[in-house]
Design an enzyme around this catalytic site. Sequence first.
Site, PDB file in Angstrom:
ATOM      1  N   HIS A 189      45.539  43.360  41.981  1.00 42.40           N
ATOM      2  CA  HIS A 189      44.604  42.423  42.590  1.00 42.40           C
ATOM      3  C   HIS A 189      45.328  41.470  43.537  1.00 42.40           C
ATOM      4  CE1 HIS A 189      40.929  40.081  42.840  1.00 42.40           C
ATOM      5  NE2 HIS A 189      41.580  38.985  42.510  1.00 42.40           N
ATOM      6  N   ASP A 244      42.844  47.401  41.751  1.00 40.46           N
ATOM      7  CA  ASP A 244      42.327  46.068  41.444  1.00 40.46           C
ATOM      8  C   ASP A 244      41.701  46.129  40.057  1.00 40.46           C
ATOM      9  OD1 ASP A 244      40.687  43.737  41.260  1.00 40.46           O
ATOM     10  OD2 ASP A 244      40.762  43.551  43.436  1.00 40.46           O
ATOM     11  N   SER A 299      40.530  37.725  46.918  1.00 37.07           N
ATOM     12  CA  SER A 299      39.781  37.565  45.675  1.00 37.07           C
ATOM     13  C   SER A 299      38.528  36.727  45.939  1.00 37.07           C
ATOM     14  CB  SER A 299      40.671  36.938  44.597  1.00 37.07           C
ATOM     15  OG  SER A 299      40.018  36.941  43.348  1.00 37.07           O
TER      16      SER A 299
END
Length: 633
Positions: A531, A494, A218
């Site tokens: 994610h 995601d 991330s």
Amino acid sequence: MNGPLRKAHCERRETSKPALRMAAILTVALLASLALGAARAAADAGIPPAVSCSSLTGLSLPNTQIISATESTTPVAHCNVIGVIDKRVSTQDPDGFTYGIGFELNLPDDWIGRFEMMGGGGTDGSLQNPLGSAGTELSEGWAVASDDGGHEDAPGNPALGWTDDDPNAGGTAHFGIDEQARIDYGYNGIDQTTLISKQIIAGYYGSGPKYSYLWGCSNGGRDGMVASQRFPDYFDGIVSGNPGFDLPRAAVTEAWNEQQLAPLATRTDVNGQPYLPPTFPPQDLEVASAAILSACDGLDGLVDGIIDNYTACTDDVVFPALDAFTCSPGGAHGNTPHGGTCLTAAQVTALKGIYAGPTNSHGKPLYSSWYWDAGIWDPPSAFGAGFGAWNVSFFGPPNVNTAINLTLGAGAIPMIFTTPPVVTPVAGPNGQEAFVFSYNFDTDAPKIFATAPGYPESSMDFMTAIQFMDGKRVDLRPFNDHGGKMIIYDSINDGIFSAVDLVNWYNSIHGVHAGDTQSFVRLFLIPNMAHCGGGPATNSFSANMLSAITSWVEDGQAPNEIIAANTNTSSPFPSGGIFDPRVAENFPTDGTRPICSYPEQTRYVGSGAANDAANFTCVEPPAAKSHHPVRTR
Ligand code: CA
């Protein structure tokens, strides 16, 4: 043999000569490594500390305080160091808060010569216990560091003793009001923590790291991609997961997505804003997933609930399926145990708007389109931060929006990704949610490129790894010249970063590097994963990823595939729903698949169990006309 030899030479340049002369043990190890041509020989030697742990508090380092240096036995005997770089009281922040780059460094008693800098996450603001991003590095004898990105979220680390939140002015994103804190978050925290950590390591063991790595997901994935460009000689290996390398434009997209869903809301939340959870409850996302699967599952030759041929799953293929799953007037909707049997026309319109990506009123794209993926349905039993969690969310208290776009994102958009920052309270009728729902794509979106008095770097400047904006091109030659290797992975479901955007980035550097990209940067895309993990997906691969990057850096073995497993503890596919039950039958818990190096994709060989990676291969699909062109930006 060239790889390890060349790496050893590079590392000597980084290490002070007196330190090397004094470090007899390391010298023996280094010679052994060269003689054997095996980089891991250094790892086998085991390097003990040259000084005591507690003595590190007396170490003299530039602009740095070592707050504590404490021996620990968990998970292995090591010295835990906590410190702060550039501690200061802001003169720009009306609150006059204290800022500084807090960092934590674990130094094992039996060091194998490797160092890992852990990337951050979200808007940072806390110290991760530096065990390593795979979770095992410290246990294996790596030295591992983490940093807080230059600010502390409440309650803050007790050792540091300050926090930088103000609920009336940005909440945890309050630090965006301070230019230096923005830069620390964007790239300087990783820069300074890496340099200081290497100095502490050299002081503790008598020599610096033999191999240095960065792994994050991330925002931490963004840290890695940024480092490969800004600090090309800091790291020998980088693993960037679900990277926010283009984060300000993704933030614009967060506002876009919420505004696509807002017309579906039938009531307001506690802040007087559209209440989104009922707009796309799980059962309706299940219908959407079934529609997408009906169009695309078999394109890879195996109907298994996983769309491996994502490049062929275009709008042209998916739109007819969405039409087929659209409710007829008066048709059934939302009335079976696992939800509806169809989507409303308004829901289909919202989906198409979200997957197309944001545009301004002139139709100019502001970010990217998205690949269609079955993971859009992210069932609670396999919950990850996928489409539902970022855009809708359905786990909050009644009448409280908990979509990540409306919490984490809504704080960051005005305070960090707008210049100058717009001071916005967390809650209330004029709070962060209101900012998102009233975000203007003609007048607000350009502010990701803006500078202002007191804010000389735009958010695109300090946050991104796409210096090819405005005619400039990404140039990874310095990283390649250093011998650096980078593995980037991303999940197609995601909920915040589009894999299409990343593929476009990857294809663009392929051009810059004359087709040589694969020799030092490889991209792995994972269907169905949310994610950084979760989702009905092969989301378990940390150990194999760690092995892949170290083998590439130290042994010159480039990864063509990474074996991943589905380790969801319960089947994410309940019976009785509209979702194809064959998924659960074909791909139970602990099933494995190879994740392939882009542009190759996973394919079933035609026989054998569908839950065994041995029966799959990686192939490059024939070039297909795609609705995801590489854009000239
Ligand atoms: Ca399939």
